[in-house]
Design an enzyme around this catalytic site. Structure first.
Site, short mmCIF file in Angstrom:
data_model
loop_
_atom_site.label_atom_id
_atom_site.label_comp_id
_atom_site.label_asym_id
_atom_site.label_seq_id
_atom_site.Cartn_x
_atom_site.Cartn_y
_atom_site.Cartn_z
N ASP A 43 21.09 -22.11 -53.43
CA ASP A 43 20.27 -22.57 -52.30
C ASP A 43 20.07 -21.43 -51.31
O ASP A 43 20.34 -21.56 -50.12
CB ASP A 43 20.94 -23.78 -51.62
CG ASP A 43 20.00 -24.55 -50.70
OD1 ASP A 43 18.77 -24.35 -50.80
OD2 ASP A 43 20.48 -25.34 -49.87
N LYS B 151 35.08 -27.67 -44.00
CA LYS B 151 34.00 -28.40 -44.65
C LYS B 151 34.60 -29.56 -45.43
O LYS B 151 35.42 -29.37 -46.33
CB LYS B 151 33.24 -27.47 -45.61
CG LYS B 151 32.14 -28.17 -46.39
CD LYS B 151 31.29 -27.18 -47.15
CE LYS B 151 30.15 -27.88 -47.89
NZ LYS B 151 29.20 -26.92 -48.46
N GLY C 79 25.52 -31.99 -43.40
CA GLY C 79 24.62 -31.96 -44.56
C GLY C 79 24.64 -33.29 -45.26
O GLY C 79 25.28 -34.24 -44.80
N ALA C 80 23.94 -33.38 -46.38
CA ALA C 80 23.87 -34.64 -47.11
C ALA C 80 25.22 -35.01 -47.71
O ALA C 80 25.58 -36.16 -47.77
CB ALA C 80 22.82 -34.56 -48.20
N GLU C 81 25.99 -34.00 -48.15
CA GLU C 81 27.23 -34.37 -48.82
C GLU C 81 28.49 -33.97 -48.05
O GLU C 81 29.59 -34.37 -48.42
CB GLU C 81 27.28 -33.83 -50.25
CG GLU C 81 27.24 -32.34 -50.37
CD GLU C 81 27.54 -31.88 -51.80
OE1 GLU C 81 28.09 -32.66 -52.58
OE2 GLU C 81 27.22 -30.73 -52.12
N ALA C 82 28.33 -33.16 -47.01
CA ALA C 82 29.53 -32.70 -46.30
C ALA C 82 29.27 -32.52 -44.82
O ALA C 82 28.12 -32.40 -44.38
CB ALA C 82 30.00 -31.38 -46.90
N ILE C 83 30.37 -32.53 -44.06
CA ILE C 83 30.30 -32.26 -42.63
C ILE C 83 31.17 -31.04 -42.37
O ILE C 83 32.25 -30.92 -42.94
CB ILE C 83 30.79 -33.46 -41.81
CG1 ILE C 83 29.90 -34.68 -42.10
CG2 ILE C 83 30.77 -33.15 -40.31
CD1 ILE C 83 30.35 -35.96 -41.42
#
Lengths: 195, 327
Positions: free
Chosen positions: A113, A25, A7-11
């Site tokens: 979300d 995460k 994602g934009a802020e995490a893998i």
């Protein structure tokens, strides 16, 4: 470690913790932010997310279970399956997705979300993932946004079944849906509804 | 043959002339802003007094005659009603006198299109940041082609927020570039960071900055932290939109795109994802007439029909309500 999602802020990685299969995460450093700010944001968000995952598991909702939390890393039980966004989910499934949101809201959790990209379907049962934008709140406004997001991203018939499911489970569905009408009346959300 | 565009949404009146996507001239007159902000009616008077002279200057700079004008565009919004109307009346007068079509242009579309044109990008994600606006925008084709807003400010635009802070902290002149200068060498103070997915809000940040000033903290440290926080928020929301869209090109445009620090941050962000990043020269990020002419030409050449009812001004003209006929 194998990457499961980015994602934009995490893998999210596929890993093991003392022989137990787990997803990890990890919130990644953002070089565009000064370090002091970046550290604070990542720590705060990871802590908040871990806390919410624990509350959601306790409430008996289909979601990953918290195994361990360490700095910017959250270890949780793996959820496997396909994203609702990638399959043509049946109407009955959308009913379950609605009921699940009702349960989340009853537990005082707003997802933030709640879209088909964050619903994993395994053996016909939906699981909710990614509590990165979640908050503990009972505000009707925030809950209405959760409903609105699904309304914007699902087909009409699916959304109607989702709503039925939500009403059957949520203890303050009436207030939330009244709020939804107000939120949608604000011009900017009218023009932003895609379908 | 050429298309002329008139911009007058706020303190700048600009006239630009383009021909086949080439900018022939881009002239402007700016109302002198004081630290107290501006009174729309006074600015409107300033614009109407100057428009004739500016038109003559534009034609001379473009080296064309008035009869070479094939179409006239004006900013229909968003902007200040009184100021927008001056541009509309000027464009309408010109269009009637020359017997050429008139095109109402959306100001945000124009900022994005001129940056796209300058940077030669095809389908970028745009971070549009100015005084009154802060939006993350991308073009999509469904249900019909339009600019979709992926995320935006819940309250005030980033530029106005920074200007408000500058006035509160008694910086002189009270606007963004002064804040940037004061911020140099400041130390970080924790401030509210409000991003929700691709949406963000600035009023909590402003209130906090004002309280810090009241509490006697140094304007340098507060300015630094305010700027770092606001720009980081914008970059984070853009990053999320970029990943959602799978964009390989990102641009920033609008008045605040002139900020060196914002450019630097956005460029670092894009680099980490292997995306191309770009920003147009300041001349096109400040309000200008060339961008209005450029879009008016696209509308005109794509055969857009404009009804009398469309020749109006809309203070809150949203970019996602604009029908886009061009690529």
């Amino acid at each position: 470690m194998k990457v499961v999602a980015e994602g934009a802020e995490a893998i999210v990685y596929d890993t093991e913790l003392d022989g137990i299969k787990a997803f990890m995460k990890r919130r990644i450093q953002k070089k565009y932010r000064i370090e002091a700010m970046d550290t604070r944001i990542r720590t705060k968000r990871s802590r908040n997310e871990a806390k919410i995952i624990a509350i959601v598991s306790k409430a008996g909702i289909n979601a990953p279970k918290l195994i361990m939390f360490d700095g910017y890393d959250i270890y949780m039980s793996p959820v496997n399956g396909r994203k609702l966004a990638e399959i043509s989910g049946s109407l009955a499934l959308f009913g379950k997705v609605g009921a699940m949101l009702g349960k989340l809201h009853n537990a005082g959790v707003v997802h933030g979300d709640y879209t088909p990209a964050n619903i994993i379907v395994d053996n016909g049962d939906p699981y909710v993932i990614d509590f990165g934008l979640s908050e503990m709140t009972n505000a009707a406004e925030e809950k209405a946004f959760d409903v609105l997001l699904m309304k914007r991203s699902a087909a009409k018939a699916s959304y109607l079944r989702f709503l039925e499911g939500y009403k059957s489970e949520s203890s303050d569905a009436k207030v939330v849906l009244e709020r939804l009408v107000i939120v949608e009346k604000r011009g900017r959300y009218q023009s932003r509804t895609l379908t | 043959m050429a298309v002329l565009g008139i911009e007058s949404s706020a303190h700048t009146m600009g006239i630009g002339i383009v021909d086949d996507g080439k900018v022939l001239c881009n002239v402007k007159r700016m109302y002198k802003i004081t630290n107290k902000g501006l009174i729309p009616a006074r600015v409107a008077d300033f614009h109407s007094e100057g428009v004739g002279e500016l038109l003559a200057e534009a034609l001379e700079a473009a080296k064309i005659g008035i009869d070479d004008i094939e179409a006239v565009g004006y900013t229909a919004g968003p902007g200040l009603g009184a100021c927008l109307r001056v541009g509309k009346v000027a464009a309408l007068t010109l269009s009637k006198r020359l017997g050429v079509p008139i095109m109402p242009v959306n100001h945000a579309v124009a900022h994005i299109e001129i940056a796209k044109w300058h940077l030669k990008m095809k389908n970028p994600l745009a971070l549009y940041v100015s005084g009154g606006n802060s939006q993350i925008i991308g073009m999509i084709d469904k249900p019909n082609r339009h600019y979709h807003i992926y995320g935006e400010t819940f309250d005030v635009g980033v530029g106005n927020m920074i200007d408000s802070f500058a006035r509160y902290a008694k910086l002189n002149p009270a606007w963004g570039s002064t804040v940037a200068k004061v911020a140099e060498g400041g130390r970080y103070i924790e401030m509210p960071y409000t991003v929700k997915g691709m949406e963000f809000a600035f009023s909590g940040l402003l209130t906090n900055a004002q309280k810090l000033i009241d509490a006697g903290r140094s304007a340098k440290d507060v300015a630094y932290s305010l700027q770092e926080t606001a720009f980081s928020m914008l970059c984070e929301a853009s990053e999320r939109a970029m990943m959602l869209m799978g964009s390989k090109e990102v641009l920033i445009c609008g008045g605040v795109a002139q900020s060196g620090r914002l450019k630097e941050m956005a460029s670092i962000m894009c680099k980490s994802h292997g995306a191309k990043f770009g920003v147009a020269p300041d001349e096109y990020n400040a309000d200008n007439g060339a961008m209005i002419a450029l879009v008016a030409e696209k509308m005109f050449r794509s055969g857009q029909k404009v009804k009398d009812d469309d020749i109006t001004v809309k203070q809150k003209y949203r970019i996602d309500s604009v029908k886009v006929n061009w690529r």
